[in-house]
Design an enzyme around this catalytic site. Structure first.
Site, PDB file in Angstrom:
ATOM      1  N   THR A   8      -9.743  10.635 -23.537  1.00 40.85           N
ATOM      2  CA  THR A   8      -9.783   9.167 -23.725  1.00 40.85           C
ATOM      3  C   THR A   8     -11.030   8.499 -23.690  1.00 40.85           C
ATOM      4  O   THR A   8     -11.201   7.207 -23.949  1.00 40.85           O
ATOM      5  CB  THR A   8      -9.286   8.445 -21.908  1.00 40.85           C
TER       6      THR A   8
ATOM      7  N   HIS B 296      -0.470  17.204 -18.454  1.00 40.88           N
ATOM      8  CA  HIS B 296      -1.950  16.737 -18.938  1.00 40.88           C
ATOM      9  C   HIS B 296      -2.520  17.771 -19.611  1.00 40.88           C
ATOM     10  O   HIS B 296      -3.731  17.585 -20.254  1.00 40.88           O
ATOM     11  CB  HIS B 296      -2.681  16.064 -18.016  1.00 40.88           C
TER      12      HIS B 296
ATOM     13  N   LYS C 127     -13.832  22.366 -24.920  1.00 41.13           N
ATOM     14  CA  LYS C 127     -14.331  21.263 -25.414  1.00 41.13           C
ATOM     15  C   LYS C 127     -15.588  21.487 -26.398  1.00 41.13           C
ATOM     16  O   LYS C 127     -15.979  20.481 -26.993  1.00 41.13           O
ATOM     17  CB  LYS C 127     -14.723  20.241 -24.310  1.00 41.13           C
TER      18      LYS C 127
END
Ligand code: 73E
Length: 806
Positions: free
Chosen positions: A643, A349, A541
């Protein structure tokens, strides 16, 4: 089976009488919720038993999805929907003067996960059941879920999440299925009378693993699979060893807390023991079931069982399966190894180096001595076999035990038949860079499975206003098959439809605005652009890039008070791992910037910053339907998939993104005109790594806008961040901006300016939004799990489901 509204009401009243000896009129919301939960559970208990019986009778191959995290959130509405009871329940409750939505709020989020990885596992559980696939989850029943986040003076404060305090209506404790797990002590090999070497355990601790099962209800198909979560207890036989309270505590703490780390691994003894605990309990119970119910020779195991290793946390599945097959089932090493490889498959992941788990040999040997012996043997045999086929260096780099550490990703790849990434770009990077050595050795094992989301939850359940417009426009088939959302493409120029979608969005925005006012006392206008960044707080991020842009806007308005721009509300939701100092510094800075900007009368409400505390699944369900802009701005190559990007597009938000993770596939789905792309590509990022030419300092010197924005962190412009502001400044200038925020700043600002312009033309905006909704169906986890089922697990759906679908 359909349930009549009147019968529903009677049943609910009856349950209240039985469970609480009480009439509806006297019952609290809490009591009604539990009565309703019991009613719902009773509705699927037969199907649950029948599903299991069917798998056994038909000798169906089953997959077991091993994950250290599951993040289902609330389950009431999702279960009602999947049982076809949502409308009935809503109407029945309305008749009784109760609002379903407010009742649903009573349920505590089941938050046994940190973020994307755990939520993905739960989306898969929903989809596996909904596709009629024989599959079950295996994980840990933590007493405390992910911490509750509060802000005090702008700082994150963590509080325990006591989700089990009022009980958990959905679970069933299955004491009879408990198993023992052995840890610690010493293990040596001794010869048996038959001349075989067998392990002998000394001074080990025995942990009792008790399973709690939760039904995973499929969408209108009578399939109910099982999510099995393990809890630790002290076995009766060991009671005398745990006289002291402290001793008991230590043991009981094993399944007390979820490690609050996302992409950061802290090598801690408890974590390693947790990993072995749920792996060993899970595999033992699978083997027990196989022998008792499937009743086939153990050598045929891989025809009936598939085990999925969700990231490396359950990597001990490989040596544990070997232990059981060799030590307990008396298979030869070669035979056991062949079976294990066929049974296991693994998903990676993340490429973040710090998240690739490694354990010191010493810790592994002390904590799990038999596991370590088996891993040593796997490693030695790997080296022996590969030396004949590949250069020495390559074999050394890929072996499991290296430099005093056990590499769990290596173990997972070597011990399984499939390794997949979670988006095309990520899977390509695994092959070309991160796991390139393994790709040379096992080219056929690598594949991609782009993530997906449980579409029914993230559209029908969370966004009724939009769902109603979709029903009126394209009919209802999209509710079962989200691919049918494509039909909406026929209406991209239909002004009436565009307006209806805009109205639905406005309703959702008003609901969120009310929630914001209630929880933060910040007043925001539903006419403003709702610009949303919701995800774990992590440097890669780049929530900070978002903040830099906001500061720029603030300074622009201060300089030019009449600046003409669309009103914007910047909405953040993010938890930082408690030990992740830099992430917490960013939270503080965003909160202080919010204080400054929200209260500055010169700004005239053109910008507002709202940092909603305690981001979790339920909060996501409130934010996502109301979003106009979806911020997916990680440094290209770093976000494996993402997601929330899929959930936001499905709800009509326009994506503002780098070409990272699944953003690339979202762009392919909606086309360049319906997404805003900016920033370095993954290739350019790697070029910078190679040529080492990046200088953040130079950008600061040469670009006055960047300079002014960064100075705001150290010159008192943003108050109360004397230390934090300096730290941010230094991370960018002194330590050369590891995630290239300043390099991407200009193109990010430009993309934001285009968004500002586009929003001014509402028809244009709504058309983009419609195209995003119409193409959202592509990211359904139904489709993702079907690909896993066909390509990796080799499992087939329940027959009746196949016929139902035609
Ligand atoms: O990009 C996301 C991805 O969408 C990735 O960061 C996340 O997994 C999501 C689902 O595939 C993820 N979480 C972790 N690693 N990748 C992780 C690592 C250590 C502990 C807990 C979670």
């Amino acid at each position: 089976m359909a349930l009549d509204k009147e019968v529903f009401k009677e049943e609910l009243k009856q349950r209240l009488r039985e469970n609480y000896a009480m009439e509806l009129e006297d019952a609290s919301k809490q009591e009604i919720f539990y009565a309703l939960g019991a009613l719902v559970k009773a509705r699927y208990s037969d199907a649950w038993r029948d599903t299991w019986k069917y798998y056994v009778d038909k000798h169906k191959k089953q997959v077991y999805y091993f994950s250290i995290e599951f993040l289902p959130g609330r389950m009431l509405k999702s279960n009602l929907l999947n049982l076809g009871l949502l409308d009935t329940a809503r109407e029945a409750l309305t008749d009784l003067g109760i609002e379903l939505d407010s009742l649903a709020e009573v349920e505590k989020d089941m938050a046994l996960g940190n973020g994307g990885l755990g939520r993905l596992a739960s989306c898969f559980m929903d989809s596996i059941a909904s596709c009629g696939l024989p599959g079950n989850g295996n994980g840990i029943r933590y007493d405390y879920g992910l911490f509750k986040q509060r802000f005090v003076d702008g700082y994150q404060v963590e509080l325990p999440d006591e989700w089990l305090q009022s009980g958990n209506i959905w679970e069933i404790r299955r004491e009879s299925k408990a198993v023992d797990v052995r840890v610690g002590g010493r293990v040596y090999l001794a010869e048996t009378i038959e001349g075989k070497l067998k392990p002998v355990y000394e001074n080990e601790r025995i942990l009792r693993a008790v399973p709690y099962d939760t039904g995973m209800v499929g969408y209108e198909n009578n399939v109910v699979n099982t999510l099995r979560l393990w809890s630790v207890e002290i076995p009766d036989s060991e009671e005398d060893k745990y006289q002291s309270i402290q001793g008991r505590r230590e043991l009981e703490d094993l399944t007390a807390v979820l490690y609050p780390d996302d992409s950061n691994e802290h090598g801690r003894l408890i974590r390693l023991t947790q990993e072995y605990f749920f792996v060993s309990a899970g595999i033992q119970s699978i083997i027990r079931h196989y022998k008792k119910r499937v009743q086939k020779p153990i050598s045929n195991l891989s025809e009936y069982i598939s085990i999925h290793i969700n990231d490396t946390h359950p990597a001990l599945c490989v040596p544990e399966m070997m232990r059981i097959l060799v030590d307990e089932e008396d298979l030869s090493w070669e035979q056991a190894w062949d079976i294990t490889g066929k049974v296991m498959s693994y998903t990676n992941h993340t490429i973040m180096a710090e998240a690739l788990e490694k354990w010191s040999i010493d810790l592994m040997r002390r904590t799990l001595p038999r596991m370590y012996q088996i891993i040593e043997e796997i490693d030695a045999r790997y080296v022996q076999t590969m030396r004949e086929l590949h250069p020495h260096d390559l074999v050394e780099r890929t072996r499991i035990i290296r430099n005093g550490q056990v590499h769990m990703a290596h173990l997972s790849i070597i011990g399984s038949h499939s390794t997949n990434g979670v988006a095309k770009l990520h899977s390509d990077l695994l092959k070309s860079v991160v796991l390139h050595d393994f790709y040379i050795i096992y080219p056929d094992r690598f594949n991609n499975k782009t993530n997906g989301i449980a579409q029914r939850r993230w559209s029908q359940i969370v966004n009724e206003p939009m769902s109603n417009v979709l029903d009126e426009t394209i009919g209802k088939t999209w509710r079962k098959d989200s691919g049918d959302l494509k039909l909406l493409m026929n209406y991209q120029s239909d002004q009436a439809v565009l307006e209806k979608l805009a109205e639905a969005k406005k309703i959702n925005k008003q609901v969120l605005a009310d929630y914001i006012l209630e929880t933060t006392e910040i007043e925001v206008s539903a006419d403003a652009i709702f610009d949303v960044q919701i995800k774990r707080l992590h440097a890669y991020k780049r929530q900070l890039l978002n903040l830099l842009h906001i500061i720029k806007l603030y300074q622009d308005i201060k300089e030019n008070p009449d600046l003409d721009m669309q009103k914007r509300v910047f909405i953040f939701g993010a938890k930082a791992a408690p030990s992740y100092h830099y992430a917490k510094v960013i939270i503080k800075c965003i909160n202080e910037a919010a204080n400054l900007i929200n209260n500055d009368s010169d700004i005239k409400d053109r910008i507002k910053i709202v940092f909603l505390p305690n981001y979790n699944v339920s909060l996501a369900e409130k934010i996502i339907p109301a979003a106009d802009v979806s911020e997916q701005i990680s440094l290209a190559s770093k976000e494996a998939s993402g997601t929330s990007n899929m959930k936001l597009m499905l709800n009509g938000a326009i994506t503002l993104a780098t070409l990272d993770g699944a953003n690339v596939e979202i762009r392919d789905a909606v086309g360049d005109d319906n997404i805003y792309i900016f920033g370095l590509t993954e290739k350019e990022v790697y070029e910078y790594y190679e040529n080492q030419e990046y200088s953040a300092h130079q950008l600061y010197d040469e670009n006055p806008i960047i300079r002014r924005v960064l100075n705001a962190f150290i010159d008192g412009t943003i108050p109360n961040i004397v230390y934090e502001g300096r730290e941010i400044f230094d991370s960018l200038i002194k330590y050369n901006d590891e995630y290239f925020l300043l390099r991407d700043f200009d193109s990010y600002v430009k993309a934001q300016e285009e968004i500002d312009k586009a929003y001014g033309d509402q028809i244009f905006w709504q058309k983009m939004s419609l195209i995003n909704i119409a193409n959202g169906g592509r990211f359904s986890s139904d489709e993702t799990v079907r690909r896993y089922a066909e390509d990796i697990w080799k499992i087939e759906p329940k027959d009746s489901f196949v016929t139902e679908k035609g």
